[in-house]
Design a protein around this motif. Structure first.
Motif, short mmCIF file in Angstrom:
data_model
loop_
_atom_site.label_atom_id
_atom_site.label_comp_id
_atom_site.label_asym_id
_atom_site.label_seq_id
_atom_site.Cartn_x
_atom_site.Cartn_y
_atom_site.Cartn_z
N PRO A 80 4.06 6.12 11.42
CA PRO A 80 4.68 5.01 12.17
C PRO A 80 3.69 3.86 12.38
O PRO A 80 2.50 4.08 12.59
N VAL A 81 4.23 2.68 12.31
CA VAL A 81 3.41 1.45 12.36
C VAL A 81 2.51 1.42 13.60
O VAL A 81 1.33 1.11 13.52
N ILE A 82 3.07 1.78 14.76
CA ILE A 82 2.33 1.61 16.02
C ILE A 82 1.14 2.58 16.11
O ILE A 82 0.15 2.28 16.75
N PHE A 83 1.27 3.73 15.46
CA PHE A 83 0.19 4.72 15.57
C PHE A 83 -0.81 4.65 14.41
O PHE A 83 -1.66 5.51 14.27
N ARG A 84 -0.67 3.69 13.57
CA ARG A 84 -1.54 3.61 12.40
C ARG A 84 -2.99 3.35 12.80
O ARG A 84 -3.29 2.40 13.50
N ASP A 85 -3.87 4.22 12.34
CA ASP A 85 -5.29 3.97 12.62
C ASP A 85 -5.96 3.41 11.37
O ASP A 85 -5.33 3.24 10.33
N ARG A 86 -7.23 3.17 11.51
CA ARG A 86 -7.99 2.54 10.41
C ARG A 86 -7.89 3.38 9.13
O ARG A 86 -7.73 2.83 8.02
N LYS A 87 -7.90 4.72 9.32
CA LYS A 87 -7.86 5.62 8.16
C LYS A 87 -6.51 5.48 7.42
O LYS A 87 -6.47 5.37 6.20
N ASP A 88 -5.44 5.47 8.21
CA ASP A 88 -4.10 5.29 7.60
C ASP A 88 -4.03 3.96 6.84
O ASP A 88 -3.53 3.90 5.72
N ILE A 89 -4.54 2.93 7.51
CA ILE A 89 -4.44 1.59 6.91
C ILE A 89 -5.21 1.53 5.60
O ILE A 89 -4.73 1.00 4.59
N THR A 90 -6.42 2.13 5.60
CA THR A 90 -7.24 2.13 4.38
C THR A 90 -6.51 2.88 3.27
O THR A 90 -6.47 2.45 2.11
N SER A 91 -5.94 3.99 3.64
CA SER A 91 -5.22 4.80 2.64
C SER A 91 -4.01 4.02 2.08
O SER A 91 -3.78 3.97 0.87
N HIS A 92 -3.26 3.37 2.99
CA HIS A 92 -2.11 2.58 2.55
C HIS A 92 -2.55 1.41 1.67
O HIS A 92 -1.90 1.08 0.68
N LEU A 93 -3.68 0.83 2.06
CA LEU A 93 -4.20 -0.31 1.30
C LEU A 93 -4.51 0.10 -0.13
O LEU A 93 -4.19 -0.62 -1.09
N ARG A 94 -5.11 1.30 -0.27
CA ARG A 94 -5.43 1.80 -1.63
C ARG A 94 -4.15 1.98 -2.44
O ARG A 94 -4.08 1.65 -3.61
N THR A 95 -3.14 2.53 -1.77
CA THR A 95 -1.87 2.76 -2.46
C THR A 95 -1.28 1.43 -2.96
O THR A 95 -0.85 1.32 -4.11
N ILE A 96 -1.30 0.45 -2.05
CA ILE A 96 -0.72 -0.86 -2.40
C ILE A 96 -1.52 -1.51 -3.53
O ILE A 96 -0.96 -2.00 -4.51
N GLU A 97 -2.84 -1.50 -3.38
CA GLU A 97 -3.69 -2.12 -4.40
C GLU A 97 -3.55 -1.42 -5.74
O GLU A 97 -3.59 -2.06 -6.80
N GLY A 98 -3.36 -0.13 -5.66
CA GLY A 98 -3.14 0.62 -6.91
C GLY A 98 -1.88 0.16 -7.60
O GLY A 98 -1.85 -0.04 -8.82
N ALA A 99 -0.84 -0.06 -6.79
CA ALA A 99 0.43 -0.50 -7.37
C ALA A 99 0.31 -1.91 -7.92
O ALA A 99 0.91 -2.26 -8.93
N ILE A 100 -0.47 -2.72 -7.23
CA ILE A 100 -0.63 -4.11 -7.70
C ILE A 100 -1.45 -4.12 -8.99
O ILE A 100 -1.25 -4.95 -9.87
N GLY A 101 -2.36 -3.19 -9.08
CA GLY A 101 -3.19 -3.17 -10.28
C GLY A 101 -4.60 -3.65 -10.03
O GLY A 101 -5.42 -3.70 -10.93
N PHE A 102 -4.86 -3.99 -8.78
CA PHE A 102 -6.23 -4.40 -8.44
C PHE A 102 -6.90 -3.25 -7.70
O PHE A 102 -6.27 -2.57 -6.92
N ARG A 103 -8.17 -3.11 -7.91
CA ARG A 103 -8.89 -2.07 -7.19
C ARG A 103 -9.80 -2.67 -6.14
O ARG A 103 -10.23 -1.99 -5.23
#
Lengths: 254, 246
Positions: B218-241
């Motif tokens: 859930p958005v409200i409980f997202r900590d730094r670790k969740d955000i970093t993990s999500h960021l990797r997922t998104i960047e992976g999909a975009i094609g940038f590392r």
């Protein structure tokens, strides 16, 4: 009040007394008959106001100027809105506007006096025709300067037309309406006087033309002073407070 | 604000002019009520255009958009936070909020200002606010509209890093409390990783959805670790590392 603002206020208040002082010095340097002192003019003004026709003349001129101003503002604003909004009409009539802006006032007055006779209608019509292009051009500029993003905001909010006019349209137009009013008023004062000299049976311009025939400079300056006093009263008593009220959201309403 | 509406998008084609090349094509999506959908893509791809279509500001396209079964024009107006704060400069902050939508009462407007930390600025004019405060006022106006649909068009652009964090936290709180259906257009994957539970990536010419990523937690409980993990997922999909800006 910040000191810079106080300083500006002081300069503004000192402006007219400084002008009177300048006048006094100039009068002392010149022959009294050619350039009377402010005190002599003041005494003559009181005499003309109490024993002569200064007040009716002033009233007559003010009514003409007021009526001309009102009609020119209403018609000019409507025309400016249309030209600002409808590009094809703007293209078609922009040449007319340039002609109107550059038409010599005296020519317009003479033509109207020939067409309509030496009547109030001719005088006021001539004033309106002279002033209208300036109002229309100013308002057109205002409409052209409308920020499209506020229009989009209004559409996003689903504001009905009346609300859109009140919240988006009129506030953007007001600075231009006030600018048109101010420039228009100063122009109209002068035009009305010239037209009264040219052909009228009363009013400040008419009376000044009579004084001119007797080289009565004191009376001419007394009439001018009374007229200027009215102009200043309109400026400081009406236009500036209105401007301050309407444009107070700006950093510097002036 | 009530839990938000569902959205059904079936956009065959969108062109800016009849003879122009299409900007968007073949976009078929269902957006769940109360979800937070981030739309990512490079500048000029058509992200803001898509938002404008959903808000009913652009109706010149082939296809349909349904908000709880209604067309955007018939649906209640969304709370729209534009790229610029777009406050009316001649109204005070409070009046800007009160005029939102068909008009809201003073209590609702004050409540929106309180939630965005702007109570003390109620009587000020927009020019008297800092850039960050203007953004919050714009968000307060969107909140006051209570339509359940919150549209955020690059709401953090040109804010400094600290203010971005502050605004993101504010938006996260609002999303958690009100559960509006939220559409967030951004070109920063970090914004999506912090706030979205679904990320759509637009690419191509005409633009299509090339990746549809669902982010857990859930958005409200997202900590730094969740955000970093999500960021990797998104960047992976975009094609940038590496760097996030796309």
């Amino acid at each position: 009040m910040p000191s810079a603002q106080r300083h500006h206020r002081f300069l503004e208040l000192a402006s007219i007394p400084l002008l009177l002082l300048f006048w006094q010095v100039l009068a002392m340097l010149m022959a009294q008959r050619l350039f009377p002192t402010p005190l002599a003019v003041g005494a003559e003004l009181i005499h003309l106001a109490t024993a002569e026709r200064l007040l009716p003349d002033l009233g007559q001129t003010l009514i003409r100027a007021g009526l001309g101003f009102f009609l020119a503002m209403v018609l000019g604003t409507a025309l400016g809105l249309v030209l600002g909004r409808v590009r094809s009409l703007d293209r078609l009539f922009s040449g007319w506007l340039i002609v109107g802006l550059n038409l010599p006032a005296i020519v317009v007055a003479i033509l109207f006096y020939i067409w309509l006779g030496l009547t109030e209608t001719a005088l006021i019509s001539a004033v309106v025709v002279n002033k209208l292009p300036l109002v229309a051009a100013t308002i057109r500029e205002g409409v052209r300067n409308f920020a499209p993003e506020y229009d989009e905001l209004a559409r996003a909010m689903r504001w009905p037309l009346a609300r859109r006019l009140r919240l988006v349209f009129i506030p953007q137009l007001m600075p231009f309406v006030l600018a048109a009013a101010r420039t228009g008023l100063s122009l109209i004062w002068k035009i009305v006087l010239v037209f009264e000299v040219l052909g009228s049976d009363g009013g400040v311009g008419y009376r000044v033309s009579l004084f001119f025939q007797f080289f009565d400079i004191t009376s001419i300056l007394a009439y001018t002073t009374a007229f200027i006093a009215v102009v200043l009263a309109v400026e400081y008593g009406l236009l500036r407070p209105l401007e301050h009220k309407v444009l107070k959201w700006r950093a510097d309403p002036a | 604000m009530a839990r938000g509406p569902s959205l059904n998008l079936s956009i065959a084609e969108k062109r800016y002019a009849t003879n122009a090349a299409p900007v968007l094509a073949g976009i078929d999506l269902t957006i769940a009520p109360g979800s937070v959908t981030a739309i990512l893509g490079p500048s000029g791809i058509g992200k803001s255009t898509l938002l404008r279509m959903i808000a009913g500001l652009d109706t010149q396209f082939s296809g349909s958009i349904q908000i709880d079964g209604q067309s955007p024009i018939d649906a209640p107006p969304p709370g729209f936070v534009f790229q610029d704060p777009r406050l009316l400069p001649w109204l005070t902050v409070l009046d800007n909020i009160r005029t939102a939508g068909q008009g809201v009462d003073t209590a609702t407007a004050l409540s929106a200002l309180e939630r965005t930390g702007l109570t003390s600025a109620a009587k000020l004019y927009p020019r008297q606010l800092s850039g960050g405060m203007q953004r919050r006022a714009s968000l307060a106006r969107a909140l006051a509209m209570s339509s359940g649909l919150l549209i955020l068009d690059e709401p953090f652009v040109s804010l400094d890093r600290a203010l971005v964090g502050e605004m993101q936290d504010l938006v996260a709180e609002i999303i958690a409390a009100d559960q509006p259906t939220t559409l967030l257009v951004t070109h920063m994957p970090e914004d999506a990783a912090r706030l979205a539970d679904r990320v759509l990536i637009l690419a191509g010419q005409p633009a299509k959805v090339v990746a549809d990523i669902h982010l857990p937690s859930p958005v409200i409980f997202r900590d730094r670790k969740d955000i970093t993990s999500h960021l990797r997922t998104i960047e992976g999909a975009i094609g940038f590392r590496t760097r996030p800006e796309i």
